[in-house]
Design an enzyme around this catalytic site. Structure first.
Site, PDB file in Angstrom:
ATOM      1  N   ASN A 229      33.003  17.292 -21.566  1.00 55.16           N
ATOM      2  CA  ASN A 229      32.973  18.309 -22.607  1.00 55.16           C
ATOM      3  C   ASN A 229      32.379  17.743 -23.892  1.00 55.16           C
ATOM      4  O   ASN A 229      32.557  16.573 -24.225  1.00 55.16           O
ATOM      5  CB  ASN A 229      34.352  18.945 -22.841  1.00 55.16           C
ATOM      6  CG  ASN A 229      35.456  17.989 -23.216  1.00 55.16           C
ATOM      7  OD1 ASN A 229      35.567  16.902 -22.680  1.00 55.16           O
ATOM      8  ND2 ASN A 229      36.303  18.417 -24.147  1.00 55.16           N
TER       9      ASN A 229
ATOM     10  N   GLU B 293      32.164  18.899 -27.805  1.00 53.54           N
ATOM     11  CA  GLU B 293      32.620  19.837 -28.823  1.00 53.54           C
ATOM     12  C   GLU B 293      31.676  19.864 -30.017  1.00 53.54           C
ATOM     13  O   GLU B 293      30.819  18.996 -30.185  1.00 53.54           O
ATOM     14  CB  GLU B 293      34.036  19.460 -29.292  1.00 53.54           C
ATOM     15  CG  GLU B 293      35.076  19.699 -28.243  1.00 53.54           C
ATOM     16  CD  GLU B 293      36.493  19.430 -28.719  1.00 53.54           C
ATOM     17  OE1 GLU B 293      37.413  19.787 -27.972  1.00 53.54           O
ATOM     18  OE2 GLU B 293      36.685  18.870 -29.815  1.00 53.54           O
ATOM     19  N   ASN B 294      31.882  20.874 -30.836  1.00 52.56           N
ATOM     20  CA  ASN B 294      31.071  21.082 -32.024  1.00 52.56           C
ATOM     21  C   ASN B 294      31.972  21.706 -33.078  1.00 52.56           C
ATOM     22  O   ASN B 294      32.855  22.499 -32.730  1.00 52.56           O
ATOM     23  CB  ASN B 294      29.905  22.013 -31.672  1.00 52.56           C
ATOM     24  CG  ASN B 294      28.883  22.111 -32.759  1.00 52.56           C
ATOM     25  OD1 ASN B 294      29.157  22.626 -33.835  1.00 52.56           O
ATOM     26  ND2 ASN B 294      27.695  21.620 -32.477  1.00 52.56           N
TER      27      ASN B 294
ATOM     28  N   TYR C 287      32.966  25.906 -33.027  1.00 61.69           N
ATOM     29  CA  TYR C 287      33.577  25.872 -31.697  1.00 61.69           C
ATOM     30  C   TYR C 287      32.790  26.544 -30.571  1.00 61.69           C
ATOM     31  O   TYR C 287      32.666  25.963 -29.499  1.00 61.69           O
ATOM     32  CB  TYR C 287      35.006  26.427 -31.742  1.00 61.69           C
ATOM     33  CG  TYR C 287      35.978  25.469 -32.392  1.00 61.69           C
ATOM     34  CD1 TYR C 287      36.302  24.270 -31.784  1.00 61.69           C
ATOM     35  CD2 TYR C 287      36.550  25.762 -33.614  1.00 61.69           C
ATOM     36  CE1 TYR C 287      37.188  23.379 -32.372  1.00 61.69           C
ATOM     37  CE2 TYR C 287      37.440  24.874 -34.219  1.00 61.69           C
ATOM     38  CZ  TYR C 287      37.753  23.687 -33.592  1.00 61.69           C
ATOM     39  OH  TYR C 287      38.620  22.829 -34.178  1.00 61.69           O
TER      40      TYR C 287
ATOM     41  N   GLU D 145      32.466  20.992 -16.812  1.00 60.84           N
ATOM     42  CA  GLU D 145      32.026  21.579 -15.549  1.00 60.84           C
ATOM     43  C   GLU D 145      30.654  22.225 -15.698  1.00 60.84           C
ATOM     44  O   GLU D 145      29.772  22.052 -14.854  1.00 60.84           O
ATOM     45  CB  GLU D 145      33.031  22.635 -15.072  1.00 60.84           C
ATOM     46  CG  GLU D 145      34.413  22.087 -14.804  1.00 60.84           C
ATOM     47  CD  GLU D 145      35.356  22.129 -15.999  1.00 60.84           C
ATOM     48  OE1 GLU D 145      36.575  22.250 -15.774  1.00 60.84           O
ATOM     49  OE2 GLU D 145      34.889  22.045 -17.155  1.00 60.84           O
TER      50      GLU D 145
ATOM     51  N   CYS E  13      33.986  28.543 -16.968  1.00 56.20           N
ATOM     52  CA  CYS E  13      33.502  27.591 -15.965  1.00 56.20           C
ATOM     53  C   CYS E  13      33.668  28.145 -14.559  1.00 56.20           C
ATOM     54  O   CYS E  13      32.809  27.942 -13.703  1.00 56.20           O
ATOM     55  CB  CYS E  13      34.229  26.255 -16.109  1.00 56.20           C
ATOM     56  SG  CYS E  13      33.694  25.346 -17.574  1.00 56.20           S
TER      57      CYS E  13
END
Length: 160
Positions: A62, A64-65, A68, A75, A115
């Site tokens: 994953n 993130e930023n 969001y 996945e 996902c």
């Protein structure tokens, strides 16, 4: 009125060591990917590893930023890379490991809804199921022989 019963079948292994050796190795790749996740906001790290029909293993984690919705799950990172690099190669198996940096995660953690839909698209596209193993940071491992067990009422192109 008619009642419709939907059943899902999952298999649960007590720990990683109980998995078949090739699936253990794939999960180890997912764990390694999880450890490299970029999750400074949620502190929730996820790693995924895909075994392709040609023997290739693709991993993702994953990302993130601060904005969001701009982040991406492990996945989908892995599955979209596989689709880009190997567009005509089937995904045979997927391993997912997820864990919080804030608490112990020992129960199997399945893919999120977005996902699940992305995995469903690839399962439908390749016309064959994808085995999915998922776990927390440690502990039990769950196995589904198809994404359809995790998303029984799949949205697909037939609805369009």
């Amino acid at each position: 009125m008619k009642e419709i019963v939907i059943e899902s079948k999952l298999f649960v292994f007590e720990n990683l060591d109980k998995l078949p050796k090739p699936s253990q190795e794939l999960m180890q790749k997912a764990i390694e990917a999880r450890q490299k996740a970029y999750a400074p906001y949620s502190q929730f790290h996820v790693g995924a590893a895909l075994l392709l029909e040609n023997g290739e293993i693709i991993t993702g984690n994953n990302q993130e930023n601060a904005s969001y919705p701009s982040g991406l799950c492990a996945e989908r990172t892995a599955i979209y890379y596989a689709g880009s690099k190997y567009p005509d190669v089937k995904i045979v198996e997927m391993a997912i490991s997820a864990g919080s940096q804030l608490k112990e995660t020992t129960e199997p953690i399945p893919p999120c809804g977005a996902c699940r839909q992305a995995i469903a698209e690839y399962e439908i596209k390749q016309e064959s199921p994808i085995k999915i193993y998922f776990m927390g940071a440690s502990g039990k491992v769950a196995k589904s022989n198809s994404l359809e067990n995790l998303l029984p009422l799949m949205f697909n192109k037939e609805a369009l």
